[in-house]
Design a protein around this motif. Sequence first.
Motif, PDB file in Angstrom:
ATOM      1  N   ARG A  83       0.845  -1.188   0.000  1.00 35.75           N
ATOM      2  CA  ARG A  83       0.000   0.000   0.000  1.00 35.75           C
ATOM      3  C   ARG A  83       0.882   1.239   0.000  1.00 35.75           C
ATOM      4  O   ARG A  83       1.778   1.376   0.832  1.00 35.75           O
ATOM      5  N   ILE A  84       0.608   2.134  -0.917  1.00 39.84           N
ATOM      6  CA  ILE A  84       1.417   3.342  -1.072  1.00 39.84           C
ATOM      7  C   ILE A  84       1.295   4.213   0.173  1.00 39.84           C
ATOM      8  O   ILE A  84       0.219   4.320   0.783  1.00 39.84           O
ATOM      9  N   GLY A  85       2.424   4.819   0.556  1.00 40.78           N
ATOM     10  CA  GLY A  85       2.442   5.661   1.737  1.00 40.78           C
ATOM     11  C   GLY A  85       3.111   7.001   1.475  1.00 40.78           C
ATOM     12  O   GLY A  85       3.688   7.235   0.402  1.00 40.78           O
ATOM     13  N   LYS A  86       3.045   7.867   2.463  1.00 46.82           N
ATOM     14  CA  LYS A  86       3.636   9.200   2.357  1.00 46.82           C
ATOM     15  C   LYS A  86       5.157   9.095   2.231  1.00 46.82           C
ATOM     16  O   LYS A  86       5.802   8.394   3.007  1.00 46.82           O
ATOM     17  N   GLY A  87       5.715   9.801   1.244  1.00 47.21           N
ATOM     18  CA  GLY A  87       7.151   9.770   1.016  1.00 47.21           C
ATOM     19  C   GLY A  87       7.579   8.843  -0.096  1.00 47.21           C
ATOM     20  O   GLY A  87       8.704   8.953  -0.605  1.00 47.21           O
ATOM     21  N   ASP A  88       6.720   7.915  -0.492  1.00 42.03           N
ATOM     22  CA  ASP A  88       7.045   7.048  -1.628  1.00 42.03           C
ATOM     23  C   ASP A  88       7.148   7.886  -2.901  1.00 42.03           C
ATOM     24  O   ASP A  88       6.535   8.963  -3.022  1.00 42.03           O
ATOM     25  N   ILE A  89       7.932   7.386  -3.844  1.00 39.72           N
ATOM     26  CA  ILE A  89       8.071   8.058  -5.143  1.00 39.72           C
ATOM     27  C   ILE A  89       7.498   7.143  -6.213  1.00 39.72           C
ATOM     28  O   ILE A  89       7.938   6.000  -6.371  1.00 39.72           O
ATOM     29  N   LEU A  90       6.498   7.654  -6.950  1.00 42.09           N
ATOM     30  CA  LEU A  90       5.837   6.869  -7.984  1.00 42.09           C
ATOM     31  C   LEU A  90       6.426   7.199  -9.349  1.00 42.09           C
ATOM     32  O   LEU A  90       6.722   8.360  -9.656  1.00 42.09           O
ATOM     33  N   SER A 109      16.997  10.078 -13.652  1.00 36.12           N
ATOM     34  CA  SER A 109      16.491   8.773 -13.210  1.00 36.12           C
ATOM     35  C   SER A 109      15.015   8.856 -12.862  1.00 36.12           C
ATOM     36  O   SER A 109      14.442   9.945 -12.692  1.00 36.12           O
ATOM     37  N   SER A 110      14.409   7.667 -12.764  1.00 42.91           N
ATOM     38  CA  SER A 110      12.983   7.620 -12.432  1.00 42.91           C
ATOM     39  C   SER A 110      12.721   8.175 -11.044  1.00 42.91           C
ATOM     40  O   SER A 110      11.650   8.714 -10.770  1.00 42.91           O
ATOM     41  N   VAL A 111      13.709   8.054 -10.127  1.00 43.12           N
ATOM     42  CA  VAL A 111      13.538   8.619  -8.790  1.00 43.12           C
ATOM     43  C   VAL A 111      13.509  10.131  -8.855  1.00 43.12           C
ATOM     44  O   VAL A 111      12.695  10.803  -8.198  1.00 43.12           O
ATOM     45  N   GLU A 112      14.374  10.697  -9.702  1.00 40.75           N
ATOM     46  CA  GLU A 112      14.438  12.158  -9.824  1.00 40.75           C
ATOM     47  C   GLU A 112      13.217  12.726 -10.529  1.00 40.75           C
ATOM     48  O   GLU A 112      12.770  13.843 -10.226  1.00 40.75           O
ATOM     49  N   THR A 113      12.687  11.994 -11.484  1.00 40.47           N
ATOM     50  CA  THR A 113      11.538  12.515 -12.252  1.00 40.47           C
ATOM     51  C   THR A 113      10.208  11.999 -11.723  1.00 40.47           C
ATOM     52  O   THR A 113       9.157  12.335 -12.263  1.00 40.47           O
ATOM     53  N   GLY A 114      10.250  11.159 -10.659  1.00 38.57           N
ATOM     54  CA  GLY A 114       9.019  10.564 -10.160  1.00 38.57           C
ATOM     55  C   GLY A 114       8.156  11.540  -9.389  1.00 38.57           C
ATOM     56  O   GLY A 114       8.533  12.687  -9.133  1.00 38.57           O
TER      57      GLY A 114
END
Length: 372
Positions: A83-90, A109-114
């Motif tokens: 379950r997605i939570g606060k602080g996750d990067i989609l 990267s996907s983390v930077e552009t997420g």
Amino acid sequence: MKRLLSCALLGSSLFLGGCVLSPGSDMPYENSGPPIDDLVDVQPITFGLVQAQNAARKEFSSQQGLKEASDEMKFDASDYEYRIGKGDILNIVVYDHPELTIPAGGERSSVETGNVVHGDGTIFYPYVGRIHVAGKNVADVRTQIAAALADYIAEPQVEVNIASFQSQKAYVSGQVSNPGQQPITNTPLTVLDAISSAGGLNENADWRHVVLSHNGQEEIINVYDMLQNGQISQNRLLHDGDVLHVPDVGNEKVYVLGEVQRPQDLPMGGHRFNLVDALSQSGGIDEIQARASGIFVIRQGGPGDKQATVYQLDASNAAAYVIGTEFQLEPKDIVYVTTAPISRWNRVISQLLPSTNLTRQSVGSVRDYNDL
């Protein structure tokens, strides 16, 4: 005069010798208490006893493996969903529409552009606006975004995954190689997974009393049973905020005393010792001092009101050691090897030697004086 002095010297030597022969003989003491039979239960170690104990141990282990946990702590990989939570990067991909997928360019990267899930549990996405995603799985978010984009794009093909898991963590502490936090991800994190990711249990770990704290409740996990006896039903699923603590071995030891080469305590954290193991690791019995028929295992508790159970192995015949290899020790057992009767007598003689030497020296002095 010479004869009088000789008698005085001899009398003083006998007086001093008598003091050594019976130290504390004038000190009163009280030796009272219940008979030993009222306190302990004595049983010989036989094949029948070993078979009965092994059967009882297997039955107990099986019952422990069947004990129920709360529904949320049970492990079932087929039902697990992150379950997605606060602080996750989609990471959100809209196929054939790169302007929506990587608006800042393709070198990042996907983390930077997420899309970071904000403190209120929402993300912002072009044409969709601000949507609430916390507590949802990626399939729910995919459906929600695709439905919102359908007003602008014909049959949008949307993929959603989690680029970085930041919102949920479990903690492993105590006797592991690398204690610390463990991220909760889309791969189920179980007790064994967490211990493995923490570098495994170290040599001082107590494998049988690992403590899992969940929502203010504690459960004792027997990792030894899981790894050695296949009781995987105790392999609980960890959730956000869970703490898995591995205590040190403490008094989970076997104590080997008496006539062995190296009296010592043997930690039983991740090991199971039989009687011969314990004797062997202590250097074996002292062949001169030990009494082969007097190898005892003292275990707390017994039938009825007994304070302890004493198991005796008569190893006068070396074949008895075969039985000893099947007799499993338990934490806090005391293995004691008694002294042979001839050795006890030798000790008495050695205690008398100082007085004997003193008397011999005194008589020699009298003779030297008479010679003068």
